[in-house]
Design a protein around this motif. Structure first.
Motif, mmCIF file in Angstrom:
data_model
loop_
_atom_site.group_PDB
_atom_site.id
_atom_site.type_symbol
_atom_site.label_atom_id
_atom_site.label_comp_id
_atom_site.label_asym_id
_atom_site.label_seq_id
_atom_site.Cartn_x
_atom_site.Cartn_y
_atom_site.Cartn_z
ATOM 1 N N PRO A 106 0.824 -1.220 0.000
ATOM 2 C CA PRO A 106 0.000 0.000 0.000
ATOM 3 C C PRO A 106 0.856 1.267 0.000
ATOM 4 C CG PRO A 106 -0.893 -1.607 1.533
ATOM 5 C CD PRO A 106 0.432 -2.157 1.056
ATOM 6 N N ASP A 107 0.461 2.229 -0.839
ATOM 7 C CA ASP A 107 1.105 3.540 -0.997
ATOM 8 C C ASP A 107 2.470 3.482 -1.678
ATOM 9 O OD1 ASP A 107 -1.104 4.810 0.169
ATOM 10 O OD2 ASP A 107 -0.301 4.431 2.178
ATOM 11 N N TYR A 108 2.838 2.335 -2.242
ATOM 12 C CA TYR A 108 4.057 2.190 -3.046
ATOM 13 C C TYR A 108 3.676 2.201 -4.525
ATOM 14 C CZ TYR A 108 7.034 0.860 0.934
ATOM 15 O OH TYR A 108 7.759 0.849 2.090
ATOM 16 N N TYR A 109 4.619 2.552 -5.381
ATOM 17 C CA TYR A 109 4.413 2.611 -6.827
ATOM 18 C C TYR A 109 5.600 1.947 -7.529
ATOM 19 C CZ TYR A 109 7.497 6.566 -5.993
ATOM 20 O OH TYR A 109 8.534 7.339 -5.567
ATOM 21 N N VAL A 110 5.407 1.553 -8.779
ATOM 22 C CA VAL A 110 6.469 0.891 -9.554
ATOM 23 C C VAL A 110 7.467 1.938 -10.047
ATOM 24 C CG1 VAL A 110 7.005 -0.500 -11.601
ATOM 25 C CG2 VAL A 110 4.972 -1.029 -10.234
ATOM 26 N N ALA A 111 8.734 1.698 -9.711
ATOM 27 C CA ALA A 111 9.816 2.606 -10.108
ATOM 28 C C ALA A 111 10.896 1.888 -10.904
ATOM 29 C CB ALA A 111 10.421 3.270 -8.876
ATOM 30 N N GLY A 112 10.678 0.620 -11.228
ATOM 31 C CA GLY A 112 11.664 -0.108 -12.017
ATOM 32 C C GLY A 112 11.175 -1.494 -12.377
ATOM 33 N N VAL A 113 11.764 -2.038 -13.441
ATOM 34 C CA VAL A 113 11.427 -3.383 -13.921
ATOM 35 C C VAL A 113 12.708 -4.054 -14.388
ATOM 36 C CG1 VAL A 113 10.072 -4.753 -15.559
ATOM 37 C CG2 VAL A 113 9.175 -2.566 -14.750
ATOM 38 N N ARG A 114 12.858 -5.294 -13.996
ATOM 39 C CA ARG A 114 13.986 -6.120 -14.446
ATOM 40 C C ARG A 114 13.361 -7.371 -15.059
ATOM 41 N NH1 ARG A 114 17.141 -6.637 -9.716
ATOM 42 N NH2 ARG A 114 18.303 -4.862 -10.481
ATOM 43 N N SER A 115 13.915 -7.833 -16.187
ATOM 44 C CA SER A 115 13.399 -9.063 -16.803
ATOM 45 C C SER A 115 14.513 -9.769 -17.567
ATOM 46 C CB SER A 115 12.233 -8.756 -17.747
ATOM 47 O OG SER A 115 12.674 -8.062 -18.888
ATOM 48 N N TYR A 116 14.291 -11.053 -17.795
ATOM 49 C CA TYR A 116 15.189 -11.798 -18.682
ATOM 50 C C TYR A 116 14.367 -12.788 -19.491
ATOM 51 C CZ TYR A 116 15.200 -15.737 -15.347
ATOM 52 O OH TYR A 116 14.841 -16.784 -14.526
ATOM 53 N N HIS A 117 14.869 -13.100 -20.669
ATOM 54 C CA HIS A 117 14.154 -13.918 -21.652
ATOM 55 C C HIS A 117 14.794 -15.292 -21.779
ATOM 56 C CE1 HIS A 117 13.017 -15.204 -25.799
ATOM 57 N NE2 HIS A 117 11.862 -14.685 -25.416
ATOM 58 N N ASP A 118 13.964 -16.307 -21.924
ATOM 59 C CA ASP A 118 14.423 -17.668 -22.196
ATOM 60 C C ASP A 118 13.958 -18.033 -23.610
ATOM 61 O OD1 ASP A 118 14.016 -20.671 -22.411
ATOM 62 O OD2 ASP A 118 15.073 -20.548 -20.492
ATOM 63 N N SER A 119 14.908 -18.238 -24.523
ATOM 64 C CA SER A 119 14.562 -18.510 -25.921
ATOM 65 C C SER A 119 13.945 -19.890 -26.130
ATOM 66 C CB SER A 119 15.797 -18.353 -26.814
ATOM 67 O OG SER A 119 16.189 -16.998 -26.852
ATOM 68 N N GLU A 120 14.169 -20.813 -25.198
ATOM 69 C CA GLU A 120 13.542 -22.124 -25.310
ATOM 70 C C GLU A 120 12.049 -22.038 -24.970
ATOM 71 O OE1 GLU A 120 14.481 -26.221 -23.178
ATOM 72 O OE2 GLU A 120 16.281 -25.268 -24.033
ATOM 73 N N ARG A 121 11.737 -21.316 -23.905
ATOM 74 C CA ARG A 121 10.340 -21.161 -23.472
ATOM 75 C C ARG A 121 9.660 -19.969 -24.145
ATOM 76 N NH1 ARG A 121 12.983 -22.443 -18.361
ATOM 77 N NH2 ARG A 121 12.297 -24.486 -17.680
ATOM 78 N N GLU A 122 10.438 -19.094 -24.770
ATOM 79 C CA GLU A 122 9.934 -17.892 -25.443
ATOM 80 C C GLU A 122 9.067 -17.046 -24.513
ATOM 81 O OE1 GLU A 122 11.432 -17.018 -27.862
ATOM 82 O OE2 GLU A 122 11.838 -18.660 -29.241
ATOM 83 N N ASP A 123 9.623 -16.749 -23.336
ATOM 84 C CA ASP A 123 8.924 -15.928 -22.360
ATOM 85 C C ASP A 123 9.944 -15.208 -21.484
ATOM 86 O OD1 ASP A 123 6.777 -14.792 -20.986
ATOM 87 O OD2 ASP A 123 6.452 -16.531 -19.698
ATOM 88 N N ARG A 124 9.452 -14.264 -20.685
ATOM 89 C CA ARG A 124 10.272 -13.493 -19.754
ATOM 90 C C ARG A 124 9.792 -13.694 -18.328
ATOM 91 N NH1 ARG A 124 13.728 -9.403 -21.256
ATOM 92 N NH2 ARG A 124 13.930 -9.305 -23.510
ATOM 93 N N ARG A 125 10.735 -13.574 -17.407
ATOM 94 C CA ARG A 125 10.415 -13.467 -15.980
ATOM 95 C C ARG A 125 10.627 -12.006 -15.591
ATOM 96 N NH1 ARG A 125 13.066 -17.368 -12.058
ATOM 97 N NH2 ARG A 125 11.267 -16.729 -10.823
ATOM 98 N N PHE A 126 9.803 -11.522 -14.641
ATOM 99 C CA PHE A 126 9.790 -10.110 -14.271
ATOM 100 C C PHE A 126 9.997 -9.914 -12.779
ATOM 101 C CE2 PHE A 126 7.543 -10.367 -18.228
ATOM 102 C CZ PHE A 126 7.985 -9.258 -18.921
ATOM 103 N N ASN A 127 10.763 -8.860 -12.459
ATOM 104 C CA ASN A 127 11.066 -8.438 -11.101
ATOM 105 C C ASN A 127 10.805 -6.932 -11.065
ATOM 106 O OD1 ASN A 127 12.434 -7.490 -8.804
ATOM 107 N ND2 ASN A 127 14.197 -8.820 -9.108
ATOM 108 N N PHE A 128 10.040 -6.461 -10.098
ATOM 109 C CA PHE A 128 9.658 -5.050 -10.033
ATOM 110 C C PHE A 128 10.305 -4.359 -8.832
ATOM 111 C CE2 PHE A 128 6.437 -7.324 -12.320
ATOM 112 C CZ PHE A 128 6.151 -6.507 -13.392
#
Length: 177
Positions: A94-116
């Motif tokens: 509560p009362d926090y907002y997104v100030a950054g995003v980190r992600s990495y891609h896996d070419s086998e799964r063709e998707d990204r994981r996300f860290n905020f």
């Protein structure tokens, strides 16, 4: 008269140049590569846009920031909030907002994981929150501009047929509290 006109034009060009320099520059991910975008202290992400590449089966994400206050009083990282091919369901405290995003891609799964990265400022609280979206269609472009609001949550699901994510964002107003 010509000298006055040239001075006027040079002044106008200088003003526009300085105005564009003061805006926070956008940062875009490269396809199939890790990405780390963090706003400077006292700023929040105010725009998310990008497009999907069917050839590379990855989405290029772009972010820019807006100034909230002089400095953030406290920030934390969520850690990775999803597995590959799994939904993202992230709400900042509560009362926090997104100030950054980190992600990495896996070419086998063709998707990204996300860290905020979520931040808050002493004396600022959130209100009038609502969910926006979907802000993109699979394999399509995305352009979500907050117009003075802040992102406080991110939600998406991955479709293996499209090898893409569809996104929703929770946004809120900030007010002095």
């Amino acid at each position: 008269m010509q000298q006055c006109w040239l001075t006027f034009v040079a002044t106008i060009l200088a003003i526009f140049t300085l105005a564009s320099i003061s805006e926070v520059k956008a940062n875009c991910s490269a396809l199939d590569r890790p990405h780390n975008y963090m706003c400077t202290s006292g700023h929040s992400i105010n725009r998310v846009w990008g497009e999907h590449s069917n050839g590379r089966e990855d989405r290029r994400y772009c972010y820019s920031c807006q100034r909230i206050s002089a400095t953030a009083s406290h920030c934390y990282n969520t850690g990775y909030v999803n597995d590959f091919d799994a939904p993202v369901a992230m709400l900042c405290n509560p009362d926090y907002y997104v100030a950054g995003v980190r992600s990495y891609h896996d070419s086998e799964r063709e998707d990204r994981r996300f860290n905020f990265r979520c931040c808050r400022n002493t004396g600022l609280c959130t209100r009038n929150c609502y969910l926006n979206g979907p802000v993109n269609q699979f394999d399509g472009q995305m352009d979500y501009n907050l117009n003075g609001r802040v992102i406080t949550g991110s939600f998406s699901w991955h479709n293996n047929d499209h090898e893409d994510r569809q996104w929703w964002f929770q946004s809120c107003e900030l007010y002095s509290c």
